[in-house]
Design an enzyme around this catalytic site. Structure first.
Site, PDB file in Angstrom:
ATOM      1  N   LYS A  62       0.810  -1.219   0.000  1.00 46.78           N
ATOM      2  CA  LYS A  62       0.000   0.000   0.000  1.00 46.78           C
ATOM      3  C   LYS A  62       0.845   1.272   0.000  1.00 46.78           C
ATOM      4  CE  LYS A  62      -3.965  -2.329   2.008  1.00 46.78           C
ATOM      5  NZ  LYS A  62      -5.008  -2.351   3.049  1.00 46.78           N
ATOM      6  N   ASP A  98      -9.933   2.037   2.580  1.00 53.30           N
ATOM      7  CA  ASP A  98      -9.906   1.147   3.749  1.00 53.30           C
ATOM      8  C   ASP A  98     -10.615   1.756   4.955  1.00 53.30           C
ATOM      9  OD1 ASP A  98      -8.590  -1.015   2.627  1.00 53.30           O
ATOM     10  OD2 ASP A  98      -6.599  -0.303   3.186  1.00 53.30           O
TER      11      ASP A  98
END
Length: 277
Positions: A62, A98
């Site tokens: 990420k 997220d």
């Protein structure tokens, strides 16, 4: 037909292809969505060769994805991590869904009120970076970030830019922090079955614990949470579905319904609890 993928390692058991196929059927959108194994050394090369119109990014990539982007959303900038890529000209635009996925799952599916809650975030990597800004935006009272490398906790706290509410700590300080309303495991350690030592004094009778992992990867932390007396112990499956719906909306301009997909995934994971995203 447009092509999408999820990149990460390990990725063989990812549920993202199942989720996006279900969303595609629901919305009548034709797409192909695959899982591609990639690590720090070959992610950029595999992304470029994939020919995808968009991508999801999971552990451990990420922060790598953030570095690859030509532009990023405000929430990705705050996180310093990207889990959703959108083709923009000949480059990539990065976003992070997220945190919104976690907050939607906790508040809408599980009925939690996050306002004025004292929260402990375990970990300071890409997963923690993704959810921390959204927890602050949800109105929590304070966020304590604990990491075995204290410098990483400090760096995340600095990036969040809210010193009145954000407090970085080393792992050895956990026993001195008192009780928390919400405990969030964002570490990758439990993916290998290794749960770092956690004092049970962190838990109050009404505490809620959530592991951002699901399936086998969440077993150790959730077992600890139940043994410590948490009122609820939740895995990350709902977050996975909700963040995927946000990614789908960014790519296609429509947000799919998630309840039926979540129910199907829950049944699937309980039958075969292998680790995934």
């Amino acid at each position: 037909m447009r092509r999408y993928a999820v990149f990460g390692s390990p990725i063989a058991h990812s549920l993202s292809p199942f989720i996006h196929a279900a969303f595609a059927r629901q919305t009548g959108i034709a797409l192909e969505y695959v899982a591609i194994e990639a690590g720090h050394g070959d992610f950029a090369e595999k992304l470029a060769a994939s020919g995808v119109d968009g991508a999801n990014v999971t552990l451990p990539l990420k922060e790598d994805a953030f570095a690859l982007c030509r532009s990023t959303s405000a929430r990705a900038q705050r996180a310093g991590a990207v889990n959703t890529l959108l083709h923009e000209g000949d480059g990539w635009r990065g976003d992070n869904t997220d945190g919104l996925g976690l907050v939607r799952d906790l508040t809408e599916r599980h009925g939690l009120d996050l306002r004025d809650r004292r929260v402990l975030l375990l970990g300071a990597g890409g997963a923690a970076r993704g959810v921390a800004p959204a927890l602050l935006d949800a109105g929590i009272h304070s966020l304590y970030i604990a990491n075995r490398t204290a410098e990483r906790a400090d760096a995340l706290a600095d990036a969040l830019g809210d010193p009145a509410r954000v407090h970085p700590r080393g792992w050895d300080a956990l026993s001195d922090l008192g009780e928390f309303d919400l405990l969030v495991n964002a570490t990758a350690a439990t993916r290998t079955g290794a749960l770092p030592v956690l004092p049970m004094a962190l838990v109050a009778p009404r505490s809620v614990a959530v592991d951002l992992n699901y399936g086998a990867s969440a077993v150790a932390f959730l077992a600890w949470a139940r043994a410590a007396g948490c009122a609820q112990a939740l895995d990350g499956l709902g977050m996975l579905v909700e963040q995927a719906a946000e990614s789908f909306s960014l790519w296609h301009g429509v947000r799919p319904e998630t309840d039926a997909v979540y129910a199907a995934l829950r049944a699937r994971v309980e039958t075969s609890p292998a680790a995934g995203d």
